[in-house]
Design an enzyme around this catalytic site. Structure first.
Site, PDB file in Angstrom:
ATOM      1  N   GLU A   1      60.598  29.119  -4.085  1.00  0.00           N
ATOM      2  CA  GLU A   1      60.630  27.761  -3.537  1.00  0.00           C
ATOM      3  C   GLU A   1      59.231  27.394  -3.058  1.00  0.00           C
ATOM      4  OE1 GLU A   1      62.080  25.799   0.666  1.00  0.00           O
ATOM      5  OE2 GLU A   1      63.381  27.323  -0.241  1.00  0.00           O
TER       6      GLU A   1
ATOM      7  N   ARG B   1      54.659  20.986   1.821  1.00  0.00           N
ATOM      8  CA  ARG B   1      53.999  20.934   3.125  1.00  0.00           C
ATOM      9  C   ARG B   1      52.476  20.870   3.014  1.00  0.00           C
ATOM     10  NH1 ARG B   1      57.144  25.635   6.631  1.00  0.00           N
ATOM     11  NH2 ARG B   1      59.283  24.972   6.170  1.00  0.00           N
TER      12      ARG B   1
ATOM     13  N   THR C   1      61.384  21.895   1.451  1.00  0.00           N
ATOM     14  CA  THR C   1      60.984  20.930   2.478  1.00  0.00           C
ATOM     15  C   THR C   1      60.960  19.517   1.891  1.00  0.00           C
ATOM     16  OG1 THR C   1      59.523  22.705   3.286  1.00  0.00           O
ATOM     17  CG2 THR C   1      59.474  20.634   4.484  1.00  0.00           C
TER      18      THR C   1
ATOM     19  N   LYS D   1      71.883  25.826   2.776  1.00  0.00           N
ATOM     20  CA  LYS D   1      70.850  26.637   3.434  1.00  0.00           C
ATOM     21  C   LYS D   1      71.132  26.620   4.938  1.00  0.00           C
ATOM     22  CE  LYS D   1      65.883  26.090   4.415  1.00  0.00           C
ATOM     23  NZ  LYS D   1      64.643  25.436   3.929  1.00  0.00           N
TER      24      LYS D   1
END
Length: 210
Positions: free
Chosen positions: A43, A47, A70, A130
């Protein structure tokens, strides 16, 4: 890739490196190190300024199933998929993100922290979520408490988990896979410690293999 395909990929991998990569130049060596360590998926978090370029480079590597993490907005979903993301991970549950993933045909793993969010995920027809931030929420005790009323739901706990906690999480039947950043931290990447990334990845994969 469908949601069923992603669940099968995660079930086969059992561990998913969560990557915050400062520079596109690091993408190739990082993908090589992860693949050499036995990782099957990864993943790439949205960011950093280079996140899309990193995702594109790692997705082209061929040795890994690469997703975007994210992801906070439908617009980021579009950018992630355009960059080659095979799946999308979000820190929370957002109907717009889930809807956009459905529209584009990419599986999504939204973050949940409460039973209410878990019920919203179920209502949206999702079977994998998650748990985030897993350790700050109470770790395995919280995961088991949430899993008990929802026996069909599978979890990818992420957040604060390290190598010392990996085996305990994987032993829980509700856990599909574990996400973690300890295998390839920004500090590893900044210092070019790709051999260490490979070692840590292989160590984690070894825990997943009976």
């Amino acid at each position: 890739m469908t949601g069923t395909d992603l669940a099968a990929t995660l079930a086969g991998a059992r561990v998913m490196p969560v990557l915050t990569v400062p520079s596109e130049a690091m993408a190739g060596p990082l993908a090589d190190a992860l693949a050499a360590g036995g990782a099957r998926c990864a993943e790439v978090t949205f960011r950093t300024p280079d996140a899309e370029q990193v995702l594109k480079a790692m997705a082209a590597h061929g040795g890994l199933v690469v997703g975007a993490g994210t992801v906070l907005t439908p617009e980021q979903v579009e950018r992630a998929v355009a960059a080659g993301a095979r799946f999308v991970v979000s820190p929370g549950f957002d109907e717009g993100v889930v809807a956009k993933c459905r529209e584009l045909g990419v599986p999504v793993v939204p973050g949940i922290a409460t039973a209410t969010e878990l019920m919203r995920a179920l209502r949206a027809g999702l079977g994998t979520v998650k748990l985030f931030p897993a350790e700050a929420l109470g770790g395995l005790r919280t995961l088991r408490a949430l899993a008990a009323p929802f026996p069909g739901m599978r979890f990818v706990p992420t957040g604060g988990i390290d190598a010392s906690r990996l085996a305990a999480y994987l032993a829980d039947p509700a856990v599909l896979a574990v996400g973690g950043s300890w295998m390839a931290t920004p500090a590893h990447l900044e210092s070019g410690a790709y051999a260490e990334i490979r070692r840590l990845t292989a160590e984690a994969v070894g825990v997943c293999t009976p």
